[in-house]
Design a protein around this motif. Structure first.
Motif, PDB file in Angstrom:
ATOM      1  N   ASN A 111       0.834  -1.224   0.000  1.00 10.47           N
ATOM      2  CA  ASN A 111       0.000   0.000   0.000  1.00 10.47           C
ATOM      3  C   ASN A 111       0.856   1.256   0.000  1.00 10.47           C
ATOM      4  OD1 ASN A 111      -2.431  -1.309   0.026  1.00 10.47           O
ATOM      5  ND2 ASN A 111      -2.758  -1.106   2.230  1.00 10.47           N
ATOM      6  N   ILE A 112       1.887   1.247   0.837  1.00 14.31           N
ATOM      7  CA  ILE A 112       2.756   2.427   0.899  1.00 14.31           C
ATOM      8  C   ILE A 112       3.396   2.660  -0.479  1.00 14.31           C
ATOM      9  CG2 ILE A 112       4.844   3.422   1.918  1.00 14.31           C
ATOM     10  CD1 ILE A 112       4.171   1.956   4.521  1.00 14.31           C
ATOM     11  N   HIS A 115       1.006   4.305  -2.689  1.00 11.14           N
ATOM     12  CA  HIS A 115       0.878   5.732  -2.358  1.00 11.14           C
ATOM     13  C   HIS A 115       2.015   6.542  -2.961  1.00 11.14           C
ATOM     14  CE1 HIS A 115      -1.628   4.882   1.545  1.00 11.14           C
ATOM     15  NE2 HIS A 115      -2.272   4.587   0.440  1.00 11.14           N
ATOM     16  N   ALA A 118       1.529   7.002  -6.540  1.00 13.08           N
ATOM     17  CA  ALA A 118       0.467   7.993  -6.780  1.00 13.08           C
ATOM     18  C   ALA A 118       1.011   9.406  -6.592  1.00 13.08           C
ATOM     19  CB  ALA A 118      -0.713   7.744  -5.836  1.00 13.08           C
ATOM     20  N   HIS A 119       1.892   9.574  -5.610  1.00  6.67           N
ATOM     21  CA  HIS A 119       2.506  10.899  -5.407  1.00  6.67           C
ATOM     22  C   HIS A 119       3.376  11.269  -6.613  1.00  6.67           C
ATOM     23  CE1 HIS A 119       2.234  10.140  -0.747  1.00  6.67           C
ATOM     24  NE2 HIS A 119       1.059  10.329  -1.303  1.00  6.67           N
ATOM     25  N   THR A 122       1.149  12.145  -9.588  1.00  6.66           N
ATOM     26  CA  THR A 122       0.485  13.434  -9.400  1.00  6.66           C
ATOM     27  C   THR A 122       1.460  14.586  -9.569  1.00  6.66           C
ATOM     28  OG1 THR A 122      -1.088  12.415  -7.899  1.00  6.66           O
ATOM     29  CG2 THR A 122      -0.869  14.810  -7.769  1.00  6.66           C
ATOM     30  N   ILE A 185      -0.108  15.279   0.882  1.00 10.06           N
ATOM     31  CA  ILE A 185       0.920  14.235   0.743  1.00 10.06           C
ATOM     32  C   ILE A 185       1.722  14.117   2.041  1.00 10.06           C
ATOM     33  CG2 ILE A 185       3.035  13.567  -0.474  1.00 10.06           C
ATOM     34  CD1 ILE A 185       1.947  14.888  -2.987  1.00 10.06           C
ATOM     35  N   VAL A 188       0.294  11.974   4.705  1.00  8.30           N
ATOM     36  CA  VAL A 188       0.379  10.536   4.420  1.00  8.30           C
ATOM     37  C   VAL A 188       1.806  10.021   4.664  1.00  8.30           C
ATOM     38  CG1 VAL A 188       0.125   8.783   2.618  1.00  8.30           C
ATOM     39  CG2 VAL A 188      -1.591  10.578   2.869  1.00  8.30           C
ATOM     40  N   HIS A 192       2.864   7.042   7.196  1.00 11.32           N
ATOM     41  CA  HIS A 192       3.806   5.952   6.883  1.00 11.32           C
ATOM     42  C   HIS A 192       4.925   5.900   7.927  1.00 11.32           C
ATOM     43  CE1 HIS A 192       2.839   6.409   2.258  1.00 11.32           C
ATOM     44  NE2 HIS A 192       1.833   5.892   2.927  1.00 11.32           N
TER      45      HIS A 192
ATOM     46  N   ALA B 196      -3.826   7.677  -0.471  1.00 16.71           N
ATOM     47  CA  ALA B 196      -2.527   8.229  -0.860  1.00 16.71           C
ATOM     48  C   ALA B 196      -2.437   9.718  -0.538  1.00 16.71           C
ATOM     49  CB  ALA B 196      -2.282   8.003  -2.353  1.00 16.71           C
ATOM     50  N   GLU B 198      -4.264  12.931   1.998  1.00 20.21           N
ATOM     51  CA  GLU B 198      -5.199  13.304   3.058  1.00 20.21           C
ATOM     52  C   GLU B 198      -6.397  14.035   2.441  1.00 20.21           C
ATOM     53  OE1 GLU B 198      -4.884  12.448   6.156  1.00 20.21           O
ATOM     54  OE2 GLU B 198      -2.781  11.827   6.173  1.00 20.21           O
TER      55      GLU B 198
END
Lengths: 240, 216
Positions: A111-112, A115, A118-119, A122, A185, A188, A192, B196, B198
Motif C-alpha cells: 500500500n505504501i 501511495h 500515486a505521489h 500526481t 501528501i 500521508v 507511513h 494516498a 489526506e
C-alpha cells in the motif's frame, strides 16, 4: 536542530542508516524510546553538492518557484516509489513471515508503495501542467539485504520525507492549491513514518512538533543513495 | 464580520442547548446517536449559517484559534480519559503511547495559546465536552476519529495562513497529528494510511464532526 553539531550530516545519516540496518529485529523491538533512526533528530551542517541530484535550485536555500519545490518533492517521491517497487518485488509474504513480521505487514508495504507511486504520478502531472519539466527517476542503491533492513530503511526514508515536506511547505505559501496538495501528501508520509517506526520498535511520534528539514539536510541524506543522479536518456528511468 | 472563533462559540452554544434537550429525552446509551442527530440539527442553526458565511478566515489569528479549538478538545479528551483507564485495559504499549499523545496535544495547546497571545489575539478557552465513550475500545475509536479529523482540519485551513512562521508551525503540528492518526487507526484495526492523499476539510465539515462532542 540540536544534537550533533559540526558533524558531517552525510556521514551521520549513513551511519544511522547502516546502524538501523544492522540492528537485529529483536533488539529494535526492545529499544522503545531510546534510539532514533529518524533523520529528524540529527543535526546538520554539511553541504553536499545537490547538483549530484540534477536538482539545480537546491543549490540555493530558496526555491526559484513552485515548480522547483514540486521537483524537490518529486525527487524524494521517485526515490521512495522505486524503493518500494524494488523490494516489494524482491521480497514476498513468506519472507516477512520468516522474519516474524505480522501477516498484514507485507500488504501495508505494498500500500505504501502504491501511495508513493500515486505521489509521483500526481507531481509529474502537476509540474507538467505548470509548464515545468519533471525530474526523472534515478538509479539507487539502498543497501537493503533482507526484510529487516528493508523495513529499517523504509523507516528512515519516511521520516526523512516527512521532515522534507515539513521544511518545504513554506515555499508554497503563495500558491494555496499547491500548498494544500503538498500538505495532503505530507500527512500521508507522516502516517507511513509512524507505522514504520512502530514496526521498527520505535515511538511512532517521537516529538510534539515535527522537525522541519532544510533542502541541504534532505539532499545530504538522500544523495548517497543515488548512484546515477543524472541519468542519460533511457537510463535508469523506468516509470511504470 | 465577526471573528471566526466568536461565531464558532455561538454555534457551539446553540449546539449545547440542542444536545441538552435531546439528552433529556434519551438514555445514556443513545448519546452517540443523539450527537449524530444534533450534528444534523447543528448544520441548520443560524449560528452555523453565519459560520459558513465566514468560511474565509479573516486573519491568521482566526486560523490559530480554529486550530486551538480542536487542540483543546483533543487535549481534554486524553487528559480526562486516560485517567479512567489503566495499561491493562489496552494492548501492550498502547497506554504509554496514549499518554505521549496527550502530552503532545498539551504542548500544541500551550504553544497556540502563547502564539495567539503574542500576536495580540485572545485565545479561545477550553470548553466542556462529552465524548460518549464507555470503555477502552470506545475511547480508542473516538481518539482515532479526533486525530483523523485534526489532520483534515489543518490541511483544510493551512492555505489561509499568511505568515510563514505560523505556516511552519502548523506544518509541524499536522505531521504529528497524522502520526497519531496512523497509530490510532492501527489500534482499532483500521488502515493506518487509508488513502494516498489526506482529505482537507472545511471548517463547517470539521464542526459537523467535532460539534457534537462539545457540551458548553
Amino acid at each position: 536542530m540540536r544534537g550533533i553539531t559540526r558533524t558531517n550530516y552525510h556521514e551521520s545519516m549513513i551511519e544511522t542508516l547502516h546502524a538501523a540496518q544492522r540492528l537485529p529485529l529483536s533488539r529494535r523491538r526492545l529499544l522503545g524510546n531510546s534510539a532514533k533512526f529518524a533523520a529528524g533528530g540529527v543535526a546538520a551542517a554539511a553541504f553536499v553538492t545537490p547538483a549530484a541530484l540534477g536538482f539545480r535550485s537546491a543549490m540555493a536555500q530558496e526555491f526559484g518557484g513552485p515548480v522547483d519545490v514540486l521537483n524537490y518533492a518529486l525527487t524524494l517521491e521517485h526515490l521512495e516509489a522505486t524503493f518500494y517497487r524494488t523490494f516489494n518485488e524482491e521480497f514476498g509474504e513468506s519472507d516477512f513471515a520468516d522474519a516474524e513480521y505480522g501477516e498484514a505487514v507485507y500488504g501495508r508495504l505494498v500500500n505504501i508503495g502504491e501511495h508513493e507511486q500515486a505521489h509521483v504520478d500526481t507531481l509529474i502531472a502537476v509540474i507538467g501542467d505548470l509548464g515545468g519539466e519533471p525530474v526523472e527517476e534515478a538509479m539507487y542503491d539502498f543497501g537493503v539485504t533482507d526484510v529487516n533492513s528493508y523495513v529499517a530503511t523504509a523507516g528512515v526514508l519516511e521520516n526523512l520525507g516527512t521532515g522534507a515536506y515539513t521544511g518545504a511547505a513554506q515555499f508554497l505559501i503563495e500558491e494555496d492549491e499547491l500548498l494544500t496538495a503538498a500538505l495532503t501528501i505530507h500527512g500521508v508520509e507522516a502516517r507511513h513514518a509512524a507505522y514504520l517506526n512502530f514496526l521498527n520498535g520505535e515511538v511512532p511520534f517521537p516529538e510534539a512538533f515535527e522537525t522541519a528539514l532544510t533542502t541541504e539536510e534532505v539532499l545530504a541524506a538522500a544523495t548517497p543513495l543515488i548512484v546515477n543522479a543524472m541519468p542519460a536518456t533511457g537510463t535508469g528511468s523506468s516509470l511504470d | 464580520m465577526r471573528e471566526l472563533h466568536t461565531l464558532f462559540l455561538d454555534a457551539v452554544d446553540e449546539q449545547r442547548l440542542r444536545v441538552a434537550s435531546r439528552r433529556g429525552l434519551l438514555s445514556g446509551g443513545a448519546k452517540v446517536a443523539a450527537g449524530g442527530a444534533a450534528a444534523m440539527a447543528f448544520a441548520a442553526s443560524p449560528a452555523f449559517t453565519r459560520l459558513v458565511a465566514a468560511q474565509e478566515f479573516e486573519s491568521d489569528l482566526d486560523v490559530l484559534n480554529y486550530a486551538l479549538t480542536l487542540e483543546h478538545l483533543e487535549f481534554a479528551f486524553y487528559r480526562d480519559g486516560i485517567d479512567q483507564f489503566s495499561a491493562e485495559d489496552f494492548e501492550a504499549g498502547v497506554y504509554d503511547n496514549l499518554t505521549l499523545v496527550r502530552d503532545h496535544e498539551g504542548e500544541h495547546v500551550d504553544t497556540l495559546v502563547s502564539v495567539i497571545t503574542d500576536l495580540g489575539g485572545e485565545p479561545v478557552e477550553e470548553a466542556e465536552y462529552d465524548f460518549g465513550y464507555e470503555d477502552a475500545d470506545g475511547f480508542l475509536m473516538v481518539a482515532a476519529a479526533l486525530e483523523n479529523t485534526g489532520v483534515s482540519a489543518y490541511d483544510g485551513a493551512a492555505a489561509a495562513i499568511e505568515n510563514v512562521d505560523l505556516l511552519n508551525a502548523a506544518g509541524s503540528i499536522v505531521a504529528v497529528e497524522a502520526r497519531h492518526a496512523s497509530y490510532l487507526n492501527l489500534t482499532i484495526g483500521e488502515d493506518p494510511f487509508p488513502a494516498a492523499f489526506e482529505t482537507p476539510l472545511t471548517p463547517e465539515e470539521v464542526l459537523e464532526i467535532a460539534g457534537p462532542f462539545i457540551v458548553s
